[in-house]
Design an enzyme around this catalytic site. Structure first.
Site, PDB file in Angstrom:
ATOM      1  N   HIS A   5      63.867  58.408  21.353  1.00  0.00           N
ATOM      2  CA  HIS A   5      65.000  57.500  21.145  1.00  0.00           C
ATOM      3  C   HIS A   5      65.026  56.309  22.086  1.00  0.00           C
ATOM      4  CE1 HIS A   5      65.988  61.644  19.917  1.00  0.00           C
ATOM      5  NE2 HIS A   5      66.422  61.032  18.830  1.00  0.00           N
ATOM      6  N   ARG A  25      78.407  46.324  23.382  1.00  0.00           N
ATOM      7  CA  ARG A  25      79.045  46.231  24.703  1.00  0.00           C
ATOM      8  C   ARG A  25      77.969  46.182  25.791  1.00  0.00           C
ATOM      9  NH1 ARG A  25      84.423  45.052  24.464  1.00  0.00           N
ATOM     10  NH2 ARG A  25      85.683  46.691  23.551  1.00  0.00           N
ATOM     11  N   ARG A  88      79.545  56.689  32.346  1.00  0.00           N
ATOM     12  CA  ARG A  88      80.014  56.311  31.014  1.00  0.00           C
ATOM     13  C   ARG A  88      81.191  55.367  31.172  1.00  0.00           C
ATOM     14  NH1 ARG A  88      82.178  56.663  26.063  1.00  0.00           N
ATOM     15  NH2 ARG A  88      84.256  57.582  25.921  1.00  0.00           N
ATOM     16  N   THR A  91      86.256  53.937  25.859  1.00  0.00           N
ATOM     17  CA  THR A  91      87.681  53.938  25.569  1.00  0.00           C
ATOM     18  C   THR A  91      88.143  55.382  25.371  1.00  0.00           C
ATOM     19  OG1 THR A  91      87.244  53.633  23.230  1.00  0.00           O
ATOM     20  CG2 THR A  91      87.716  51.645  24.520  1.00  0.00           C
ATOM     21  N   SER A 203      92.768  52.906  25.036  1.00  0.00           N
ATOM     22  CA  SER A 203      92.850  51.926  23.946  1.00  0.00           C
ATOM     23  C   SER A 203      93.949  52.274  22.954  1.00  0.00           C
ATOM     24  CB  SER A 203      91.508  51.871  23.213  1.00  0.00           C
ATOM     25  OG  SER A 203      91.187  53.156  22.699  1.00  0.00           O
ATOM     26  N   ASP A 204      94.427  53.521  23.000  1.00  0.00           N
ATOM     27  CA  ASP A 204      95.477  53.941  22.063  1.00  0.00           C
ATOM     28  C   ASP A 204      96.159  55.183  22.623  1.00  0.00           C
ATOM     29  OD1 ASP A 204      92.790  55.119  21.353  1.00  0.00           O
ATOM     30  OD2 ASP A 204      94.073  56.421  20.162  1.00  0.00           O
TER      31      ASP A 204
END
Ligand code: HPA
Length: 241
Positions: A5, A25, A88, A91, A203-204
């Site tokens: 990968h 990002r 890491r 969000t 974010s929420d």
């Protein structure tokens, strides 16, 4: 020596890798914050870059969404590219009452509904935790920058759309925020004997049906970036790199 990968060779990644879920990002960070940047991965569009920040080598590699995806990339970074620190930057959905939109949360631990730990054949439940070295450095850096960061437990869910509707129960256990990657990252770090930390921007808040706009997410992301990169510079002093 590429992996299934990641196409890079040994030495193409710095000792510290920042991992946003979204590969674009990663490109944004490379374009706007890093010097001497080169692209080190394009396989599956999961972009990765290596450069320097204030002279300290750092890589930024997209992780994709969910524990299987970050499980693959973090495994290959630790075991094939000899990466020491993965931070890491993602969000999360606020869960605890005191967690508000745009807050920054440092994941001290990560509960999960995933079976990721089964592979280790443990005679009990594993408690995935952040590296204390990274957590302490990030918390001190946040304080020095005047960024208020909350520190506590995350819930790494395998489901974004979850019929079980379990957030109120995780809230009762003091969980600060829900996201989808940290538990697997922390387990891979433990198994590899390396370091990991998750820094999240809220974010929420699903329990309150509150959401940020795309523009607000960008602003929150900028604070988190600054915190992650300044943490890298502090770590840089500790690394023989
Ligand atoms: N659930 C899971 N992952 C998330 C959320 C959420 O509400 N917000 C950001 N990442």
């Amino acid at each position: 020596m590429s992996t299934p990968h990641l196409q890079g060779n040994k030495g193409d990644y710095a000792k510290t890798v920042l991992m946003p879920g979204d590969p674009l990002r990663a490109k944004f960070i490379a374009d706007n914050y890093l010097e001497n940047v080169r692209c080190v991965n394009e396989i599956r569009g999961m972009l990765g870059f290596t450069g320097t920040y204030h002279g300290v080598p750092v890589s930024v590699q997209g992780s994709g969404m969910g524990q299987p995806s970050i499980g693959i990339y973090s495994y290959e970074l630790y075991h094939e590219f000899d990466v020491q620190n993965i931070i890491r930057i993602g969000t999360a959905g606020g869960v605890a009452e005191e967690v508000k939109l745009r807050d920054i949360v440092l994941g001290q631990g990560a509960c999960t509904n995933s079976n990721y730990a089964v592979q280790f054949g443990l005679p009990g439940n594993y408690a995935p935790i952040a590296s204390f070295r990274l957590l302490r450095t990030a918390a001190e850096t946040a304080e020095a920058l005047g960024i208020k960061a909350k520190v506590g437990n995350l819930f790494s869910s395998d489901m974004f759309y979850d019929d079980a509707d379990s957030l109120a129960k995780w809230q009762k256990m003091g969980v600060l925020a829900i996201e989808m990657e940290s538990a697997a990252l922390y387990m891979n770090a433990a198994r590899a004997g390396r370091d990991a930390l998750c820094i999240c921007t809220v974010s929420d808040c699903p329990l309150r049906q509150e959401f940020t706009s795309a523009e607000e997410r960008q602003t929150g992301f900028t604070d988190m970036m600054k915190l992650a990169l300044e943490t890298v510079t502090k770590l840089g002093a500790e690394l023989p790199f």
